[in-house]
Scaffold this active site. Structure first.
Site, PDB file in Angstrom:
ATOM      1  CD  GLN A   1      -3.049  -0.866   2.260  1.00 38.32           C
ATOM      2  OE1 GLN A   1      -3.390  -1.856   2.870  1.00 38.32           O
ATOM      3  NE2 GLN A   1      -3.513   0.331   2.551  1.00 38.32           N
TER       4      GLN A   1
ATOM      5  CG  LEU B   1      -1.443  -5.902  -1.187  1.00 39.05           C
ATOM      6  CD1 LEU B   1      -2.640  -6.775  -0.900  1.00 39.05           C
ATOM      7  CD2 LEU B   1      -1.810  -4.631  -1.908  1.00 39.05           C
TER       8      LEU B   1
ATOM      9  NE  ARG C   1      -3.017  -8.896   4.199  1.00 36.98           N
ATOM     10  CZ  ARG C   1      -2.238  -7.823   4.050  1.00 36.98           C
ATOM     11  NH1 ARG C   1      -2.642  -6.819   3.276  1.00 36.98           N
ATOM     12  NH2 ARG C   1      -1.078  -7.751   4.674  1.00 36.98           N
TER      13      ARG C   1
ATOM     14  CG  HIS D   1       2.333  -5.187   9.237  1.00 37.01           C
ATOM     15  ND1 HIS D   1       2.079  -6.438   8.721  1.00 37.01           N
ATOM     16  CD2 HIS D   1       2.245  -4.325   8.193  1.00 37.01           C
ATOM     17  CE1 HIS D   1       1.873  -6.327   7.408  1.00 37.01           C
ATOM     18  NE2 HIS D   1       1.955  -5.059   7.071  1.00 37.01           N
TER      19      HIS D   1
END
Length: 318
Positions: free
Chosen positions: A13, A95, A119, A205
Protein backbone atom coordinates in the site's frame (compact mmCIF):
# COMPACT_ATOMS: atom_id res chain seq x y z
CA UNK A 1 21.53 -13.21 -20.60
CA UNK A 2 20.55 -15.84 -18.04
CA UNK A 3 17.74 -15.27 -15.59
CA UNK A 4 20.08 -16.31 -12.79
CA UNK A 5 20.34 -13.53 -10.25
CA UNK A 6 16.95 -11.92 -11.02
CA UNK A 7 14.16 -11.50 -8.46
CA UNK A 8 10.76 -9.88 -8.86
CA UNK A 9 9.52 -7.78 -5.96
CA UNK A 10 5.99 -6.47 -5.43
CA UNK A 11 4.98 -3.23 -3.63
CA UNK A 12 2.40 -2.78 -0.90
CA UNK A 13 0.00 0.00 0.00
CA UNK A 14 1.05 3.55 -0.78
CA UNK A 15 1.93 3.07 -4.46
CA UNK A 16 -1.61 3.60 -5.79
CA UNK A 17 -2.39 6.63 -7.97
CA UNK A 18 -5.41 7.57 -10.07
CA UNK A 19 -4.48 7.09 -13.72
CA UNK A 20 -1.76 4.49 -13.13
CA UNK A 21 -1.05 1.90 -15.82
CA UNK A 22 -2.86 3.95 -18.49
CA UNK A 23 0.14 3.80 -20.84
CA UNK A 24 0.80 0.15 -20.06
CA UNK A 25 -2.79 -0.72 -21.00
CA UNK A 26 -2.32 0.80 -24.47
CA UNK A 27 0.83 -1.24 -25.16
CA UNK A 28 0.01 -4.48 -23.36
CA UNK A 29 -3.38 -6.26 -23.73
CA UNK A 30 -2.64 -8.24 -20.55
CA UNK A 31 -3.39 -5.13 -18.47
CA UNK A 32 -6.97 -4.72 -19.66
CA UNK A 33 -7.58 -8.46 -19.50
CA UNK A 34 -6.30 -8.68 -15.91
CA UNK A 35 -8.42 -5.76 -14.72
CA UNK A 36 -11.46 -7.28 -16.43
CA UNK A 37 -10.90 -10.53 -14.49
CA UNK A 38 -10.61 -8.60 -11.23
CA UNK A 39 -13.74 -6.58 -11.99
CA UNK A 40 -15.68 -9.78 -12.61
CA UNK A 41 -14.43 -11.26 -9.33
CA UNK A 42 -15.41 -8.20 -7.29
CA UNK A 43 -18.52 -7.02 -9.12
CA UNK A 44 -17.43 -3.48 -10.02
CA UNK A 45 -15.42 -1.83 -12.80
CA UNK A 46 -11.96 -1.65 -11.24
CA UNK A 47 -10.31 -0.10 -14.31
CA UNK A 48 -12.82 2.77 -14.32
CA UNK A 49 -12.14 3.35 -10.62
CA UNK A 50 -8.36 3.41 -11.16
CA UNK A 51 -8.55 5.74 -14.18
CA UNK A 52 -11.47 8.02 -13.27
CA UNK A 53 -12.15 7.61 -9.55
CA UNK A 54 -11.20 9.83 -6.62
CA UNK A 55 -7.83 9.35 -4.92
CA UNK A 56 -9.60 9.21 -1.53
CA UNK A 57 -11.64 6.23 -2.71
CA UNK A 58 -8.53 4.54 -4.10
CA UNK A 59 -6.82 5.01 -0.72
CA UNK A 60 -9.49 3.07 1.21
CA UNK A 61 -7.69 -0.05 2.41
CA UNK A 62 -10.26 -2.54 1.12
CA UNK A 63 -10.07 -0.84 -2.31
CA UNK A 64 -6.32 -0.27 -2.36
CA UNK A 65 -5.38 -3.88 -1.73
CA UNK A 66 -7.19 -5.53 -4.68
CA UNK A 67 -6.23 -2.63 -6.97
CA UNK A 68 -2.52 -2.98 -6.22
CA UNK A 69 -2.59 -6.77 -6.46
CA UNK A 70 -4.33 -6.51 -9.84
CA UNK A 71 -1.83 -3.90 -11.05
CA UNK A 72 1.14 -6.08 -10.12
CA UNK A 73 -0.34 -9.21 -11.70
CA UNK A 74 -1.14 -7.23 -14.86
CA UNK A 75 2.47 -6.07 -15.17
CA UNK A 76 3.80 -9.57 -14.47
CA UNK A 77 1.60 -10.98 -17.21
CA UNK A 78 2.76 -8.22 -19.57
CA UNK A 79 6.38 -9.10 -18.79
CA UNK A 80 5.83 -12.77 -19.48
CA UNK A 81 3.76 -12.12 -22.63
CA UNK A 82 6.62 -9.97 -23.96
CA UNK A 83 9.02 -12.89 -23.45
CA UNK A 84 10.51 -11.70 -20.17
CA UNK A 85 12.70 -14.19 -18.33
CA UNK A 86 11.30 -16.06 -15.34
CA UNK A 87 13.00 -14.91 -12.13
CA UNK A 88 14.58 -17.30 -9.66
CA UNK A 89 12.96 -15.74 -6.57
CA UNK A 90 10.14 -13.37 -5.58
CA UNK A 91 9.21 -11.25 -2.58
CA UNK A 92 6.51 -8.71 -1.77
CA UNK A 93 6.15 -5.97 0.84
CA UNK A 94 3.10 -6.64 3.04
CA UNK A 95 0.19 -6.81 0.57
CA UNK A 96 2.81 -7.39 -2.15
CA UNK A 97 3.42 -10.86 -0.74
CA UNK A 98 -0.04 -11.86 -2.01
CA UNK A 99 0.87 -10.46 -5.45
CA UNK A 100 4.07 -12.49 -5.42
CA UNK A 101 2.22 -15.69 -4.51
CA UNK A 102 -0.26 -15.19 -7.35
CA UNK A 103 2.54 -14.59 -9.87
CA UNK A 104 4.45 -17.57 -8.46
CA UNK A 105 1.47 -19.85 -9.05
CA UNK A 106 0.59 -20.48 -5.39
CA UNK A 107 -2.71 -18.55 -5.36
CA UNK A 108 -5.45 -18.29 -7.98
CA UNK A 109 -5.81 -14.67 -9.11
CA UNK A 110 -9.59 -14.33 -8.66
CA UNK A 111 -9.39 -15.99 -5.22
CA UNK A 112 -6.58 -13.62 -4.21
CA UNK A 113 -8.45 -10.48 -5.38
CA UNK A 114 -11.45 -11.39 -3.23
CA UNK A 115 -9.19 -12.42 -0.35
CA UNK A 116 -7.25 -9.16 -0.17
CA UNK A 117 -10.43 -7.10 -0.34
CA UNK A 118 -11.57 -8.96 2.77
CA UNK A 119 -8.10 -8.60 4.30
CA UNK A 120 -8.33 -4.84 3.83
CA UNK A 121 -11.77 -4.70 5.42
CA UNK A 122 -10.63 -6.84 8.37
CA UNK A 123 -7.57 -4.65 8.93
CA UNK A 124 -9.57 -1.42 8.70
CA UNK A 125 -12.16 -2.54 11.28
CA UNK A 126 -9.81 -4.26 13.75
CA UNK A 127 -9.07 -0.94 15.48
CA UNK A 128 -11.56 1.98 15.54
CA UNK A 129 -10.48 5.01 13.48
CA UNK A 130 -8.47 7.43 15.61
CA UNK A 131 -7.31 4.84 18.14
CA UNK A 132 -4.30 3.68 16.13
CA UNK A 133 -1.42 5.41 14.39
CA UNK A 134 1.80 4.79 12.45
CA UNK A 135 4.97 6.85 12.05
CA UNK A 136 8.17 6.63 10.03
CA UNK A 137 11.41 6.92 12.00
CA UNK A 138 14.39 8.09 9.94
CA UNK A 139 18.04 7.90 10.92
CA UNK A 140 17.93 5.83 14.11
CA UNK A 141 19.27 2.33 14.78
CA UNK A 142 16.73 -0.50 15.09
CA UNK A 143 17.79 -1.18 18.69
CA UNK A 144 17.22 2.44 19.73
CA UNK A 145 13.79 2.42 18.07
CA UNK A 146 12.82 -0.78 19.87
CA UNK A 147 13.92 0.78 23.18
CA UNK A 148 11.99 3.97 22.48
CA UNK A 149 8.86 1.95 21.75
CA UNK A 150 9.26 -0.21 24.86
CA UNK A 151 9.62 2.88 27.04
CA UNK A 152 6.55 4.48 25.44
CA UNK A 153 4.48 1.32 25.88
CA UNK A 154 5.47 1.15 29.54
CA UNK A 155 4.71 4.83 30.15
CA UNK A 156 1.32 4.89 28.40
CA UNK A 157 0.10 1.33 28.89
CA UNK A 158 -0.57 1.12 25.14
CA UNK A 159 0.84 -1.02 22.36
CA UNK A 160 3.61 0.48 20.17
CA UNK A 161 6.21 -1.52 18.26
CA UNK A 162 8.44 -1.36 15.19
CA UNK A 163 6.41 -2.90 12.35
CA UNK A 164 8.19 -2.23 9.04
CA UNK A 165 11.94 -2.73 8.90
CA UNK A 166 12.13 -1.11 5.46
CA UNK A 167 15.86 -0.39 5.25
CA UNK A 168 18.69 0.52 7.62
CA UNK A 169 17.70 3.89 9.07
CA UNK A 170 14.08 3.73 7.89
CA UNK A 171 11.67 1.94 10.21
CA UNK A 172 7.93 2.37 10.69
CA UNK A 173 6.37 2.11 14.14
CA UNK A 174 2.69 1.56 14.93
CA UNK A 175 0.27 1.11 17.81
CA UNK A 176 -2.17 2.99 19.99
CA UNK A 177 -2.18 6.70 19.13
CA UNK A 178 -0.95 7.96 22.52
CA UNK A 179 1.80 5.37 22.67
CA UNK A 180 2.97 6.19 19.13
CA UNK A 181 3.10 9.91 19.99
CA UNK A 182 5.23 9.15 23.04
CA UNK A 183 7.48 6.85 21.00
CA UNK A 184 7.96 9.62 18.41
CA UNK A 185 9.13 11.95 21.18
CA UNK A 186 11.44 9.25 22.54
CA UNK A 187 12.94 8.60 19.10
CA UNK A 188 13.61 12.30 18.55
CA UNK A 189 15.26 12.50 21.96
CA UNK A 190 17.40 9.46 21.03
CA UNK A 191 18.67 11.25 17.91
CA UNK A 192 16.31 10.36 15.08
CA UNK A 193 16.73 12.68 12.10
CA UNK A 194 12.99 12.67 11.50
CA UNK A 195 9.91 11.09 13.02
CA UNK A 196 6.88 11.55 10.81
CA UNK A 197 3.28 10.50 11.54
CA UNK A 198 1.85 8.62 8.53
CA UNK A 199 -1.60 9.32 7.02
CA UNK A 200 -3.10 5.93 7.83
CA UNK A 201 -6.06 5.09 10.00
CA UNK A 202 -5.00 1.75 11.47
CA UNK A 203 -1.88 0.36 13.20
CA UNK A 204 -0.96 -2.33 10.67
CA UNK A 205 1.35 -5.24 11.56
CA UNK A 206 0.90 -4.88 15.35
CA UNK A 207 -0.72 -7.19 17.88
CA UNK A 208 -3.77 -4.92 17.60
CA UNK A 209 -4.33 -6.53 14.19
CA UNK A 210 -4.65 -10.04 15.64
CA UNK A 211 -8.48 -10.00 15.36
CA UNK A 212 -8.05 -9.28 11.64
CA UNK A 213 -5.65 -12.22 11.43
CA UNK A 214 -8.21 -14.51 13.06
CA UNK A 215 -10.85 -13.41 10.54
CA UNK A 216 -8.44 -13.90 7.64
CA UNK A 217 -7.55 -17.38 8.92
CA UNK A 218 -11.20 -18.45 8.64
CA UNK A 219 -11.45 -17.19 5.05
CA UNK A 220 -8.08 -18.44 3.80
CA UNK A 221 -8.75 -21.94 5.16
CA UNK A 222 -11.19 -22.48 2.27
CA UNK A 223 -8.93 -21.09 -0.47
CA UNK A 224 -6.69 -23.45 -2.47
CA UNK A 225 -2.97 -22.80 -1.97
CA UNK A 226 -0.26 -24.60 -3.95
CA UNK A 227 3.49 -24.88 -3.65
CA UNK A 228 4.82 -21.88 -5.64
CA UNK A 229 6.51 -22.48 -8.99
CA UNK A 230 8.95 -19.71 -8.07
CA UNK A 231 10.08 -19.54 -4.40
CA UNK A 232 8.70 -16.53 -2.47
CA UNK A 233 10.59 -14.98 0.46
CA UNK A 234 8.04 -14.27 3.22
CA UNK A 235 7.82 -11.10 5.31
CA UNK A 236 7.47 -12.81 8.68
CA UNK A 237 10.76 -14.75 8.71
CA UNK A 238 12.56 -13.80 5.46
CA UNK A 239 12.60 -17.40 4.23
CA UNK A 240 10.90 -19.35 1.45
CA UNK A 241 8.26 -22.02 2.04
CA UNK A 242 6.80 -24.73 -0.18
CA UNK A 243 4.22 -26.23 2.20
CA UNK A 244 0.78 -24.71 1.44
CA UNK A 245 -0.26 -25.05 5.09
CA UNK A 246 2.73 -23.01 6.23
CA UNK A 247 2.11 -20.43 3.51
CA UNK A 248 -1.44 -19.96 4.78
CA UNK A 249 -0.17 -19.59 8.35
CA UNK A 250 2.41 -17.00 7.30
CA UNK A 251 -0.17 -14.92 5.45
CA UNK A 252 -2.26 -14.81 8.62
CA UNK A 253 0.71 -14.05 10.90
CA UNK A 254 1.85 -11.29 8.55
CA UNK A 255 -1.14 -9.09 9.49
CA UNK A 256 0.03 -8.76 13.10
CA UNK A 257 3.79 -9.32 12.66
CA UNK A 258 6.54 -6.90 11.57
CA UNK A 259 7.47 -6.76 7.88
CA UNK A 260 11.12 -7.82 7.80
CA UNK A 261 11.86 -6.21 4.44
CA UNK A 262 15.54 -5.54 5.10
CA UNK A 263 16.01 -9.21 5.97
CA UNK A 264 13.99 -10.31 2.92
CA UNK A 265 16.27 -8.37 0.57
CA UNK A 266 19.35 -9.67 2.38
CA UNK A 267 18.00 -13.21 1.84
CA UNK A 268 17.63 -12.51 -1.88
CA UNK A 269 21.22 -11.24 -2.06
CA UNK A 270 22.52 -14.24 -0.09
CA UNK A 271 20.80 -16.49 -2.64
CA UNK A 272 22.69 -14.85 -5.51
CA UNK A 273 20.26 -12.13 -6.57
CA UNK A 274 21.94 -9.08 -8.09
CA UNK A 275 19.03 -7.56 -10.02
CA UNK A 276 15.56 -6.71 -8.75
CA UNK A 277 12.51 -5.93 -10.86
CA UNK A 278 9.83 -3.91 -9.05
CA UNK A 279 6.59 -5.28 -10.47
CA UNK A 280 3.92 -2.74 -9.64
CA UNK A 281 3.17 0.97 -9.56
CA UNK A 282 5.87 3.34 -8.31
CA UNK A 283 9.49 2.87 -7.29
CA UNK A 284 9.26 2.80 -3.50
CA UNK A 285 10.95 -0.58 -3.08
CA UNK A 286 13.77 0.30 -5.48
CA UNK A 287 14.70 3.22 -3.24
CA UNK A 288 14.66 1.04 -0.12
CA UNK A 289 16.70 -1.68 -1.78
CA UNK A 290 19.52 0.70 -2.66
CA UNK A 291 19.82 1.57 1.03
CA UNK A 292 19.86 -2.10 2.00
CA UNK A 293 22.53 -3.14 -0.52
CA UNK A 294 24.13 -0.59 -2.85
CA UNK A 295 25.31 -3.32 -5.23
CA UNK A 296 21.75 -4.22 -6.27
CA UNK A 297 20.50 -3.14 -9.68
CA UNK A 298 16.82 -2.18 -9.68
CA UNK A 299 14.36 -2.05 -12.56
CA UNK A 300 10.73 -0.95 -12.83
CA UNK A 301 8.30 -2.12 -15.49
CA UNK A 302 5.26 0.11 -14.91
CA UNK A 303 5.84 2.16 -18.08
CA UNK A 304 6.13 0.47 -21.52
CA UNK A 305 9.53 2.03 -22.23
CA UNK A 306 10.84 0.84 -18.85
CA UNK A 307 9.54 -2.66 -19.50
CA UNK A 308 11.20 -2.68 -22.91
CA UNK A 309 14.48 -1.51 -21.39
CA UNK A 310 14.32 -4.21 -18.71
CA UNK A 311 13.67 -6.85 -21.36
CA UNK A 312 16.77 -5.70 -23.24
CA UNK A 313 19.02 -5.60 -20.18
CA UNK A 314 17.79 -8.71 -18.39
CA UNK A 315 17.29 -10.96 -21.36
CA UNK A 316 14.26 -12.87 -22.47
CA UNK A 317 12.93 -16.23 -21.42
CA UNK A 318 11.44 -18.97 -23.51
Amino acid sequence: MSNQGIAFIFPGQGSQQVGMLAEAAVSHPSVGQTFAEASEALGYDMWDLVQNGEQEQLNLTETTQPVLLTSSVALWRSWRAAGGAQPTLMAGHSLGEFSALVCAGALNFADAVRLVRQRGAFMQTAVPVGEGAMAAIIGLDDGDINSACAQAASATGGVVTAVNFNSPGQVVIAGKTEAVEQAIANCKQAGAKRALPLPVSAPFHTELMRPAGEQLAQVIADIPVSAPDIPVVHNVHAQTESDPRLIRDLLVQQIYSPVQWTSCVQTLVADGIARLVECGPGKVLSGLNRRIDKSLQSYNIEQPDALAAALTELGQGV
